[in-house]
Design a protein around this motif. Structure first.
Motif, PDB file in Angstrom:
ATOM      1  N   LEU A 170     -12.938 -31.348  37.359  1.00  0.00           N
ATOM      2  CA  LEU A 170     -12.256 -32.659  35.711  1.00  0.00           C
ATOM      3  C   LEU A 170     -13.598 -33.467  36.707  1.00  0.00           C
ATOM      4  N   ARG A 172     -17.081 -33.734  37.624  1.00  0.00           N
ATOM      5  CA  ARG A 172     -18.041 -32.945  37.512  1.00  0.00           C
ATOM      6  C   ARG A 172     -17.988 -33.294  35.492  1.00  0.00           C
ATOM      7  N   TYR A 173     -17.539 -32.497  34.785  1.00  0.00           N
ATOM      8  CA  TYR A 173     -16.869 -31.556  33.562  1.00  0.00           C
ATOM      9  C   TYR A 173     -17.488 -33.365  33.014  1.00  0.00           C
ATOM     10  N   ALA A 174     -17.307 -34.327  33.605  1.00  0.00           N
ATOM     11  CA  ALA A 174     -16.272 -35.888  32.771  1.00  0.00           C
ATOM     12  C   ALA A 174     -18.127 -36.692  33.607  1.00  0.00           C
ATOM     13  N   GLN A 176     -21.177 -35.239  33.879  1.00  0.00           N
ATOM     14  CA  GLN A 176     -22.478 -34.071  33.712  1.00  0.00           C
ATOM     15  C   GLN A 176     -22.925 -33.690  35.624  1.00  0.00           C
TER      16      GLN A 176
ATOM     17  N   SER B 152     -16.000 -34.047  26.726  1.00  0.00           N
ATOM     18  CA  SER B 152     -15.965 -34.351  28.268  1.00  0.00           C
ATOM     19  C   SER B 152     -15.495 -35.876  28.262  1.00  0.00           C
ATOM     20  N   ASN B 153     -15.703 -36.970  27.564  1.00  0.00           N
ATOM     21  CA  ASN B 153     -14.816 -38.406  27.482  1.00  0.00           C
ATOM     22  C   ASN B 153     -14.913 -39.370  26.147  1.00  0.00           C
ATOM     23  N   ALA B 166     -11.820 -32.604  30.080  1.00  0.00           N
ATOM     24  CA  ALA B 166     -12.248 -32.628  31.153  1.00  0.00           C
ATOM     25  C   ALA B 166     -11.054 -32.531  31.724  1.00  0.00           C
TER      26      ALA B 166
END
Lengths: 263, 263
Positions: A170, A172-174, A176, B152-153, B166
């Protein structure tokens, strides 16, 4: 077979399965103790303290060891950051439980929720959106991102629950941003435990049930491997892998400390 | 330029930036209203109710529309599942907030925390490990996995907070299952809003500031696109893309409803 000076041994799936006892594993540990060969249980667990791992083995599995025989990914993460931080900034923001938190505090790390030098993410059954937000904002502001381990799941009575790797993913995804992982299958945890034992990688054997974590960690660290088919991996799955374990057994009863596999 | 029968318009970054007003966007909406051209705000937001989106536009941005002008990813997810479920099982487990929950309840979905037909994951500022665990156990037992959107955000005053994508990605990692996404850049949300307007894709224009969500959604849905450089994407970034927006403007003041871009 080599005369291995130290054994690094996975726990869940290798020495027991949750609350289920593995009598062959108990005999295996007792044979190591009888001949005085060094060993450490090397586990990706970061929620428990070593003393609790020892108590669980004694109380539920009739296996008697000391905390010197236990090396968790929580301890490995603290040792890794201890080396990395050196004389520098030892502030950290932690998503994780007591096993990880106490290991970091013991190495002199202090919590900074806004501007930590390091963000460490591990398994945390009390995780919240706010904890993720703090981790993400810090990493986006330049904190170094550490993941204790990449396990997607942990087996519980209810089923396969979210593992540390899912929480890390999570973040990592948010952000990058890819984390540095410490636990198996990364070599760091094995390298650290061998350093504590004073044993060279070529003189040790990594024992585990999971090709993707235990065996790959051994391969990455240059440590011979023994895959016990008593947990996650099956012979059919392992047959697909390019790099094979050094040895395989269907039961740890079939591993002779002086001869090797007997099957 | 085509005579577009309907405009699909992104909100944050296009019509305003958080609490910051975009006067050109207000004028743009008023021009649409003056000539009676149909429009909908198409947003990946799933936390707010349409009535709250309307109130925010009125109270904070002096823009006056009705709930018919608002189509959120929450509504789109409910409409998508409504069509998919048909006369079948309408049980759902939801990780999300009121905008998503109320949209699903309005379509007759009921919550089943253990054996839902569908698991829907969206942004949830009250998410917990237990909510993730329920979602993951259900998907591993066969529930269909839906993600409201892959962002992602989300931009907040504190910085870039974790977005719906995320949270979805944690579940993806722990289930090794890819979700069906509904929000932009997927075409579903645009297709649904056009169906409600009774307008064909080739007769509509998607307006937004973000190439990766707004413009790609238009491209995926066969809808012409107008990129306003008033938010996320920059001309330098967009120049790298293989498929270009149909039109670009630096301000919505430069879009003539009858002529096209004037710059």
């Amino acid at each position: 077979m080599k005369d291995y000076q130290a054994y690094l041994i996975d726990l869940d799936g290798t020495v027991y399965a949750g609350s289920k006892r593995y009598p062959a594993a108990k005999r295996f540990v007792e044979r190591l103790q009888a001949v005085g060969t060094a060993f450490k249980f090397v586990t990706n667990n970061t929620t428990k303290l070593p003393v609790d791992v020892v108590a669980n083995l004694a109380d539920n599995h009739d296996i008697y060891v000391t905390t010197d025989n236990v090396y968790t990914a929580g301890l490995a993460t603290a040792d890794f950051l201890d080396q990395r931080a050196g004389d520098g900034d030892r502030t950290v923001y932690v998503v994780g439980e007591i096993g990880l938190r106490q290991a970091l505090m013991a190495k002199g790390f202090t919590v900074d929720e806004e501007h930590p030098r390091y963000v460490v993410v591990g398994l945390d059954s009390d995780v919240t959106y706010e904890k993720f937000a703090k981790a993400i904002l810090a990493i986006r502001s330049g904190s170094t991102f550490i993941g204790t381990n990449s396990d997607s799941n942990i087996p519980k009575a209810r089923g396969l629950m979210p593992g540390a790797g899912a929480l890390v993913d999570l973040v990592r995804y948010a952000t990058q941003t890819s984390p540095i992982f410490v636990g198996k299958p990364e070599p760091i945890i094995l390298q650290n435990s061998l350093a504590q034992l004073g044993v060279a990688p070529q003189d040790a054997l990594m024992v585990g049930d999971n090709y993707q974590t235990d065996i790959l960690a051994g391969i990455h660290a240059g440590v011979d491997t023994l895959l016990a088919y008593t947990g996650v991996s099956t012979p059919e799955q392992v047959a697909q892998e390019t790099i094979q374990p050094t040895y395989t057994v269907s039961s740890l009863d079939h591993w002779d400390l002086e001869v090797g596999p007997r099957e």
